[in-house]
Scaffold this active site. Structure first.
Site, PDB file in Angstrom:
ATOM      1  N   TYR A   9      58.775 -88.620 -22.402  1.00 12.33           N
ATOM      2  CA  TYR A   9      57.598 -88.802 -23.257  1.00 12.33           C
ATOM      3  C   TYR A   9      57.893 -89.869 -24.308  1.00 12.33           C
ATOM      4  O   TYR A   9      58.696 -89.666 -25.211  1.00 12.33           O
ATOM      5  CB  TYR A   9      57.203 -87.502 -23.949  1.00 12.33           C
TER       6      TYR A   9
ATOM      7  N   HIS B 155      62.032 -82.216 -14.051  1.00 17.30           N
ATOM      8  CA  HIS B 155      60.647 -82.600 -14.300  1.00 17.30           C
ATOM      9  C   HIS B 155      59.863 -82.984 -13.046  1.00 17.30           C
ATOM     10  O   HIS B 155      58.715 -83.424 -13.138  1.00 17.30           O
ATOM     11  CB  HIS B 155      60.632 -83.762 -15.301  1.00 17.30           C
TER      12      HIS B 155
ATOM     13  N   SER C 176      48.520 -79.033 -18.969  1.00 14.98           N
ATOM     14  CA  SER C 176      47.147 -79.561 -18.906  1.00 14.98           C
ATOM     15  C   SER C 176      46.127 -78.458 -18.635  1.00 14.98           C
ATOM     16  O   SER C 176      45.333 -78.550 -17.688  1.00 14.98           O
ATOM     17  CB  SER C 176      47.035 -80.665 -17.848  1.00 14.98           C
ATOM     18  N   PRO C 177      46.100 -77.420 -19.448  1.00 12.26           N
ATOM     19  CA  PRO C 177      45.169 -76.301 -19.224  1.00 12.26           C
ATOM     20  C   PRO C 177      43.702 -76.692 -19.364  1.00 12.26           C
ATOM     21  O   PRO C 177      42.820 -75.974 -18.878  1.00 12.26           O
ATOM     22  CB  PRO C 177      45.575 -75.288 -20.293  1.00 12.26           C
TER      23      PRO C 177
ATOM     24  N   ALA D 203      42.658 -79.581 -18.137  1.00  9.70           N
ATOM     25  CA  ALA D 203      42.497 -80.602 -17.096  1.00  9.70           C
ATOM     26  C   ALA D 203      42.405 -82.000 -17.702  1.00  9.70           C
ATOM     27  O   ALA D 203      41.496 -82.784 -17.402  1.00  9.70           O
ATOM     28  CB  ALA D 203      41.275 -80.307 -16.231  1.00  9.70           C
TER      29      ALA D 203
ATOM     30  N   GLY E  17      41.658 -82.854 -20.664  1.00  4.70           N
ATOM     31  CA  GLY E  17      40.516 -82.998 -21.554  1.00  4.70           C
ATOM     32  C   GLY E  17      39.171 -82.835 -20.881  1.00  4.70           C
ATOM     33  O   GLY E  17      38.129 -82.811 -21.547  1.00  4.70           O
TER      34      GLY E  17
ATOM     35  N   LEU F  23      37.915 -80.281 -19.635  1.00  7.43           N
ATOM     36  CA  LEU F  23      37.321 -79.003 -20.022  1.00  7.43           C
ATOM     37  C   LEU F  23      37.217 -78.854 -21.543  1.00  7.43           C
ATOM     38  O   LEU F  23      37.096 -77.743 -22.054  1.00  7.43           O
ATOM     39  CB  LEU F  23      38.152 -77.844 -19.448  1.00  7.43           C
TER      40      LEU F  23
END
Length: 340
Positions: A61, A130, A215-216, A218, A220, A222
């Site tokens: 990152y 990863h 990424s719960p 998705a 952004g 959702l």
């Protein structure tokens, strides 16, 4: 904030994990976020004060900048090291050199040493590989991971973005040699992306592996900013970085079911999407990230949303996976297993 056990380790982690992929903004990562130290520290403070004790980063990152900002934030906030669980990762390319990528024993050991320096800590609580490295044998990777655990630099091992068979094979190698097993999985999972339920979640539940969805929302999609009549938000990373892949027609159908449920609970669409994940038994800790304080506080508030059985029935129905073989055959054959 509730706390759950990290697999079978006995370690308790908060049901939300604060992810720092938005920290740094170097190169490719600028499209996701470019928060610097002051902004990052403020978000870590908000997360910590809300009860979050679990923080996630990765060496790749912003090519180490995210780790540096997170480590400095913990130091500046005078958070006792033993009170937080820090996760980082290795596999991605960190420099132009031939061996600055992958899951060789060489790169794993170099990566851990460099992450420790950037984080400003003596140990990493949870270290993930990863992704898959097809060029390196799993035996080589698992040996390298065993070495960093035995050295005391890493306490627990996790795996990210692998297939179920690969995780079982890796843990089989560990068992055969008396090495350290994976105890946690970090995979993409959202109400708009439930592919994990086909093979991975049944395996995780069978093996008592912790699941941390990334990424719960998705990417952004959702967040509540996207609808069938508004396909761009103007200030969301998905406008410029359309990832992870989403079946948008189905996702819009899901959002249209979420909206009235969100209104009934007087909360945001994002909170309902997160609350759905928090209601899934397989989930240990949902990784949330943010670029703005109000986004973070809104996401944290999802822990207070209690979905009704009717809500869950509607949400599960609209987002359900289409049955694939062998799932439909297994279900069919199970019907008459127990005499009526």
């Amino acid at each position: 904030m509730k706390y759950k056990f990290l697999g079978n380790t006995g370690v308790l982690v908060s049901e939300l994990c604060f992810g720092t992929m938005t920290f740094g903004g170097d190169g490719y990562w600028e499209a996701i976020g470019k928060l610097q130290q002051e902004e990052g520290t403020a978000l870590v403070k908000t997360a910590w004060e809300s009860g979050i004790n679990f923080f996630d980063t990765a060496n790749v990152y912003s090519y180490g900048k995210s780790e540096e900002i997170l480590g400095q934030a913990i130091k500046d906030l005078n958070i006792k090291r033993s009170e937080v669980v820090i996760a980082t990762k290795a596999r991605g390319r960190m420099a132009a050199g031939a061996n600055q990528i992958g899951l060789s024993r060489l790169h794993i050991m170099d990566s851990v040493n460099e992450s420790l320096q950037r984080l400003g800590t003596d140990y990493i609580d949870l270290f993930y590989i990863h992704g898959v490295d097809k060029e390196t044998s799993l035996e080589e990777t698992m040996r390298g991971l065993e070495d960093i655990v035995r050295s005391g630099k890493v306490r627990y091992l996790g795996v990210s973005n692998h297939a179920a068979w690969q995780i079982m094979k890796a843990n089989g190698i560990a068992d055969k040699n008396g090495w350290t097993r994976f105890v946690a999985c970090q995979h993409y999972y959202s109400i708009a992306g439930r592919d994990l339920e086909r093979e991975l979640i049944p395996m995780m539940q069978d093996q008592n592996l912790a699941l941390m969805p990334w990424s719960p929302l998705a990417g952004g999609f959702l967040s509540g900013k996207y609808t069938r009549n508004n396909e761009t938000s103007g200030d969301n990373r998905r406008d410029n970085f359309d990832f992870p892949p989403v079946d948008k027609d189905k996702a819009y159908d899901i959002i249209e079911v979420i909206q009235p449920i969100a209104e009934a609970h007087s909360v945001s669409v994002a909170q309902i999407a997160l609350a759905w994940l928090l209601h899934q038994k397989a989930v240990t800790s949902v990784i949330i990230g943010a670029k703005k304080p109000d986004q973070l506080t809104d996401n944290i508030a999802a822990t207070s949303v209690v979905l009704t059985e009717e809500d869950l029935t509607k949400l599960n129905g609209i987002s359900a996976l289409k049955a694939e073989y062998p799932a439909w055959m297994l279900e069919r054959q199970a019907r008459d297993r127990i005499p009526q």
